[in-house]
Design a protein around this motif. Structure first.
Motif, PDB file in Angstrom:
ATOM      1  N   ASP A 212       0.826  -1.217   0.000  1.00 36.44           N
ATOM      2  CA  ASP A 212       0.000   0.000   0.000  1.00 36.44           C
ATOM      3  C   ASP A 212       0.858   1.264   0.000  1.00 36.44           C
ATOM      4  N   TYR A 213       2.068   1.173   0.560  1.00 38.10           N
ATOM      5  CA  TYR A 213       2.921   2.357   0.667  1.00 38.10           C
ATOM      6  C   TYR A 213       3.558   2.731  -0.675  1.00 38.10           C
ATOM      7  N   ASP A 214       3.609   1.784  -1.615  1.00 38.18           N
ATOM      8  CA  ASP A 214       4.286   2.041  -2.887  1.00 38.18           C
ATOM      9  C   ASP A 214       3.617   3.169  -3.672  1.00 38.18           C
ATOM     10  N   ARG A 215       2.319   3.317  -3.493  1.00 38.49           N
ATOM     11  CA  ARG A 215       1.612   4.391  -4.201  1.00 38.49           C
ATOM     12  C   ARG A 215       2.189   5.750  -3.827  1.00 38.49           C
ATOM     13  N   TRP A 216       2.510   5.931  -2.564  1.00 36.82           N
ATOM     14  CA  TRP A 216       3.000   7.234  -2.099  1.00 36.82           C
ATOM     15  C   TRP A 216       4.465   7.442  -2.465  1.00 36.82           C
ATOM     16  N   VAL A 217       5.238   6.361  -2.553  1.00 33.36           N
ATOM     17  CA  VAL A 217       6.603   6.462  -3.081  1.00 33.36           C
ATOM     18  C   VAL A 217       6.554   6.905  -4.539  1.00 33.36           C
ATOM     19  N   ASP A 218       5.670   6.268  -5.303  1.00 31.67           N
ATOM     20  CA  ASP A 218       5.501   6.620  -6.711  1.00 31.67           C
ATOM     21  C   ASP A 218       5.093   8.086  -6.866  1.00 31.67           C
ATOM     22  N   MET A 219       4.207   8.551  -5.996  1.00 30.32           N
ATOM     23  CA  MET A 219       3.757   9.939  -6.039  1.00 30.32           C
ATOM     24  C   MET A 219       4.922  10.906  -5.875  1.00 30.32           C
ATOM     25  N   LEU A 220       5.733  10.698  -4.838  1.00 28.58           N
ATOM     26  CA  LEU A 220       6.854  11.601  -4.572  1.00 28.58           C
ATOM     27  C   LEU A 220       7.937  11.493  -5.629  1.00 28.58           C
ATOM     28  N   ALA A 221       8.280  10.273  -6.009  1.00 30.30           N
ATOM     29  CA  ALA A 221       9.335  10.082  -7.003  1.00 30.30           C
ATOM     30  C   ALA A 221       8.925  10.676  -8.339  1.00 30.30           C
ATOM     31  N   GLY A 222       7.665  10.475  -8.739  1.00 26.88           N
ATOM     32  CA  GLY A 222       7.195  11.022 -10.001  1.00 26.88           C
ATOM     33  C   GLY A 222       7.161  12.531 -10.009  1.00 26.88           C
ATOM     34  N   LEU A 223       6.814  13.147  -8.866  1.00 23.89           N
ATOM     35  CA  LEU A 223       6.818  14.606  -8.745  1.00 23.89           C
ATOM     36  C   LEU A 223       8.236  15.150  -8.819  1.00 23.89           C
ATOM     37  N   ASN A 224       9.148  14.489  -8.139  1.00 25.35           N
ATOM     38  CA  ASN A 224      10.530  14.971  -8.056  1.00 25.35           C
ATOM     39  C   ASN A 224      11.360  14.653  -9.290  1.00 25.35           C
ATOM     40  N   ASN A 225      10.840  13.854 -10.198  1.00 25.52           N
ATOM     41  CA  ASN A 225      11.577  13.519 -11.414  1.00 25.52           C
ATOM     42  C   ASN A 225      10.820  13.912 -12.672  1.00 25.52           C
ATOM     43  N   GLY A 226       9.779  14.721 -12.507  1.00 23.57           N
ATOM     44  CA  GLY A 226       8.987  15.164 -13.636  1.00 23.57           C
ATOM     45  C   GLY A 226       9.581  16.386 -14.317  1.00 23.57           C
ATOM     46  N   PRO A 227       8.868  16.950 -15.281  1.00 18.77           N
ATOM     47  CA  PRO A 227       9.377  18.095 -16.045  1.00 18.77           C
ATOM     48  C   PRO A 227       9.578  19.348 -15.212  1.00 18.77           C
TER      49      PRO A 227
END
Length: 341
Positions: A212-227
């Motif tokens: 269940d925690y992976d969703r929030w890791v994905d959220m932060l990582a995707g925000l910090n590695n986006g455009p």
């Protein structure tokens, strides 16, 4: 047969090498919360800004009370999902903003971050919604913000709930080395999914992990590695400087509203701890001691300790956490009189 083909199918499916890393926009475009997101537009520091927020009506019989949920540094309004579901079912109206600089809200190119400013922004949002009085629930950095809000707007604060708040100690005064904003920025640009996961496992969840925690890791990582990662990292650096340099621990005695402390005892969070010398590092983030000390300083504090939980008890053990929270919300003490001059 190659080593890759010999691996179990589950391993291949879960391997970071086989997964495309998510990428989200500067305001977390592409990542959906579980509740409709609204936007509050306002001017601050000579610029137009937008604060994203959730406003969830009671799904159970309304009890007339509003709860304002304030997220932590590595969290968003959306990470309150389970709490919103439980509290809404109990009859509460829920308002959960993404603070400026975070998640789905504006990321200014320049902004003087202070807890006073974020509290004023939150107050403006509540005024916009016609909410004159509410209970503030702050987690992690949100606990520092909730404390500052309660100090600035005591008449508007019905009750204060602090969930593993940071700022229970003054890291600067204790000798944690100073990092410049440029140094924080360089550090934030290196944010990765693996680094987020490792840190959260050890600190937020006391060495445990759930899918269940992976969703929030994905959220932060995707925000910090986006455009928009440079703008995201810059705002993050400014916010870390605010957290490090603006302690609230010295003002706990001024809190006059009933205050509920919900503290996971296996939390070890301390800003800048990674840069501290070993002998100092061992003295930082001792939540079993920090929670008790905060309860002694706050005049109307009730302390609830979770012996086996970490920095995010509301996510690690939601049933136990929400049982304690609902009980604490229903057993408020009468406000105390302010100290005589």
């Amino acid at each position: 047969m190659s080593l890759r083909l010999a691996l179990p199918l589950a391993t291949l499916l879960l391997s970071p090498l086989t997964q495309a890393q998510s990428v989200y926009g500067e305001r977390l475009e592409g990542f959906d919360y579980d509740f409709p997101v609204k936007t509050f537009s306002f001017d601050s520091q000579r610029q137009a800004l937008e604060m994203a927020y959730l406003d969830v009506a009671p799904s159970g019989k309304p009890n007339g009370r509003t709860l304002v949920l304030l997220h932590g540094k590595n969290f968003c309004a959306g990470t309150w999902t389970q709490s919103i579901q439980v509290l809404s079912a109990a009859g509460y109206r829920i308002v959960a903003p993404d603070q400026i600089g975070f998640c789905k809200s504006s990321k200014p190119a320049h902004y003087q971050y202070s807890f006073q400013q974020l509290a004023a922004n939150t107050c403006a949002l509540l005024d916009h919604l016609g909410i004159a009085r509410a209970t503030l629930i702050g987690h992690s950095t949100g606990g520092m913000l909730a404390t500052r809000y309660a100090l600035l707007y005591p008449e508007a604060t019905e009750q204060l709930v602090l969930v593993n708040p940071i700022g229970l100690e003054d890291w600067k005064a204790l000798g944690v080395p100073y990092r410049s904003i440029d140094q924080w920025y360089a550090r934030e640009l290196k944010t990765s999914a693996d680094g987020i996961r490792d840190y959260e496992r050890s600190t937020y969840y006391a060495g445990q992990w759930s899918p269940d925690y992976d969703r929030w890791v994905d959220m932060l990582a995707g925000l910090n590695n986006g455009p928009g990662k440079e703008r995201v990292a810059w705002n993050s650096a400014l916010i870390y400087d605010m957290i490090y340099s603006q302690p609230v621990v010295y003002e706990f005695a001024r809190l006059r509203m009933p205050t509920l402390l919900l503290i996971g005892q296996r939390d070890t969070t301390a800003i800048g701890k990674d840069a501290a010398p070993a002998e100092l590092k061992a003295q930082l983030g001792r939540y079993p001691e920090l929670g008790k000390a905060a309860a002694r300083r706050i005049p109307q504090a009730t302390l609830v300790e979770f012996e086996d939980l970490g920095h995010a008890p509301q996510m690690q053990a939601p049933e136990r956490f929400h049982q304690a929270l609902l009980q604490g919300l229903s057993t408020r003490k009468a406000p105390s009189a302010p100290p005589k001059p």
